[in-house]
Motif scaffolding. Sequence first.
Motif, mmCIF file in Angstrom:
data_model
loop_
_atom_site.group_PDB
_atom_site.id
_atom_site.type_symbol
_atom_site.label_atom_id
_atom_site.label_comp_id
_atom_site.label_asym_id
_atom_site.label_seq_id
_atom_site.Cartn_x
_atom_site.Cartn_y
_atom_site.Cartn_z
ATOM 1 N N THR A 175 0.814 -1.208 0.000
ATOM 2 C CA THR A 175 0.000 0.000 0.000
ATOM 3 C C THR A 175 0.856 1.271 0.000
ATOM 4 O O THR A 175 1.759 1.398 0.818
ATOM 5 C CB THR A 175 -0.909 0.014 1.246
ATOM 6 N N PRO A 176 0.569 2.225 -0.888
ATOM 7 C CA PRO A 176 1.219 3.543 -0.789
ATOM 8 C C PRO A 176 0.594 4.332 0.362
ATOM 9 O O PRO A 176 -0.637 4.419 0.467
ATOM 10 C CB PRO A 176 0.916 4.204 -2.140
ATOM 11 N N ARG A 178 0.547 7.870 2.860
ATOM 12 C CA ARG A 178 0.929 9.245 3.206
ATOM 13 C C ARG A 178 0.777 9.405 4.713
ATOM 14 O O ARG A 178 -0.312 9.241 5.261
ATOM 15 C CB ARG A 178 0.035 10.250 2.494
ATOM 16 N N TYR A 198 5.920 10.403 2.543
ATOM 17 C CA TYR A 198 5.330 9.399 1.672
ATOM 18 C C TYR A 198 6.186 8.138 1.693
ATOM 19 O O TYR A 198 7.419 8.220 1.813
ATOM 20 C CB TYR A 198 5.229 9.919 0.236
ATOM 21 N N ILE A 200 6.001 3.583 0.489
ATOM 22 C CA ILE A 200 5.278 2.397 0.027
ATOM 23 C C ILE A 200 5.544 1.278 1.021
ATOM 24 O O ILE A 200 6.698 1.016 1.373
ATOM 25 C CB ILE A 200 5.745 1.967 -1.374
ATOM 26 N N ARG A 213 8.884 0.041 5.249
ATOM 27 C CA ARG A 213 8.508 1.289 4.591
ATOM 28 C C ARG A 213 9.624 1.714 3.633
ATOM 29 O O ARG A 213 10.774 1.853 4.031
ATOM 30 C CB ARG A 213 8.251 2.396 5.602
ATOM 31 N N GLU A 228 10.313 12.172 -4.794
ATOM 32 C CA GLU A 228 8.918 11.936 -4.416
ATOM 33 C C GLU A 228 8.066 11.583 -5.636
ATOM 34 O O GLU A 228 7.223 10.693 -5.581
ATOM 35 C CB GLU A 228 8.364 13.173 -3.706
ATOM 36 N N LEU A 231 8.781 8.087 -6.767
ATOM 37 C CA LEU A 231 8.105 7.104 -5.916
ATOM 38 C C LEU A 231 6.617 7.046 -6.225
ATOM 39 O O LEU A 231 6.024 5.960 -6.273
ATOM 40 C CB LEU A 231 8.334 7.459 -4.446
ATOM 41 N N ALA A 232 5.990 8.201 -6.443
ATOM 42 C CA ALA A 232 4.549 8.231 -6.715
ATOM 43 C C ALA A 232 4.221 7.500 -8.013
ATOM 44 O O ALA A 232 3.230 6.749 -8.078
ATOM 45 C CB ALA A 232 4.068 9.678 -6.793
ATOM 46 N N ALA A 235 4.476 3.812 -7.341
ATOM 47 C CA ALA A 235 3.341 3.328 -6.547
ATOM 48 C C ALA A 235 2.099 3.140 -7.410
ATOM 49 O O ALA A 235 1.304 2.217 -7.193
ATOM 50 C CB ALA A 235 3.047 4.302 -5.415
ATOM 51 N N GLY A 239 1.820 -1.593 -8.283
ATOM 52 C CA GLY A 239 1.077 -2.189 -7.187
ATOM 53 C C GLY A 239 0.912 -3.694 -7.347
ATOM 54 O O GLY A 239 0.513 -4.178 -8.405
ATOM 55 N N TRP A 378 -2.696 7.721 -2.290
ATOM 56 C CA TRP A 378 -2.119 7.345 -1.011
ATOM 57 C C TRP A 378 -3.173 7.087 0.061
ATOM 58 O O TRP A 378 -4.154 7.835 0.166
ATOM 59 C CB TRP A 378 -1.172 8.446 -0.534
#
Length: 389
Positions: A175-176, A178, A198, A200, A213, A228, A231-232, A235, A239, A378
């Motif tokens: 799960t991503p 925040r 943030y 994952i 994490r 960032e 990473l987003a 994510a 998945g 997130w």
Amino acid sequence: MRQHRSTPPAVGLGAAALLSAAVALAAAIVRHPFDAPPHDAGAQRWDVLVPLALAAVLACGWVAAVKAAPVYDTLPAVAARTGIPARLGPLRRDWGRIAATYLVVWAPYAVARSAYGTGGSRLGVALCAVTFVYGLVPSLYGIGLLTRQLEAPHRLLRKDAAAGRVHALRVRVGTPVRQDYRTPARKGTGKVDTHTTYAIDLVPDTGPAGRVRFGPMQGANFRIPNGERHLAHAAARLGGHTGWLCWPALWKEIAATDRRRTVPAALVTDSGHVVWGETYEEDWGPWLRGGNVPLQATEAAARARPLARPSRYTPGVHSRTLVLLLAAALVAAPALLGVGPRIVAVLLGAVAEGLIVFTSVRLAWPDTSRAIMRPDLWKLRTESHPSLR
């Protein structure tokens, strides 16, 4: 909110818009030998207005091309691979972001030069000097965007993989998350500060229970948002994928010399992609200190690459940014056309500079960063300082 692919028409239109804007700024800063000096009343600066208008048209075309491009979906899962690639690709430079950053920070100086030339008054000299410093300091600070895209610890991990040995753990992309951590701002004010991070959640196949994490890669200068966004995008597309979480052989020395006690990591998925990030002490400690992740050999012939970068356009962020920059250009247009008295040109130039500075500062606001990081992606976890519980 899904991200659009970066297609050749969108890239071409975006590059042409940035080039036209650069020509306009250069013309405003450097006097044209065949025109009246920029600070003379009545001087018509078509050498600035024409490329500026062209940049506005091309920017609108860029937005249309991005919206017409297909969106990225989650990559389908692939069969597990036993080997760990030895060749891990670094992050690619984002030349569009680099060019846009430098154009925005130098735009106030271009407006001041266009209004005052080399000065003409104490106010003109002061404004040109202030805007020059405003452009120079961020430019020097942003040199990191032009140099290496990986910090020294990550380059060490990449070198270890190429040499044939890294600490590696089999994981599944979970799960991503925040994480919002609330702390009191100042005693007696009643205000609360929120620090957002943030990560994952990676789920190990074996070993100690719990998650690991995997946070974004940090870096000097303007490379933190790069980590960032990297990473987003991972994510959103990876998945449920499985792969190897890799740490450097000298993790102990790196952690001992890092004030945040983080260890660089690379998530190498079975689909052949690499995601650069870092792990926190409470996450890497049970694995590396406990000896649960031994050194493993890498495959010299195997390669892993970062995911293809999506379009950088974010609705609600870049649309407002383009509107503000267009408004600044329209405000400065009468002065560039030589219409009206000198004092009006000076005042309009000051308003245009204010709009440009506001635009550049707005791009660094937390709300803007959250929008670029795709809030819908997130899962939110909130934690508070003991005094707020």
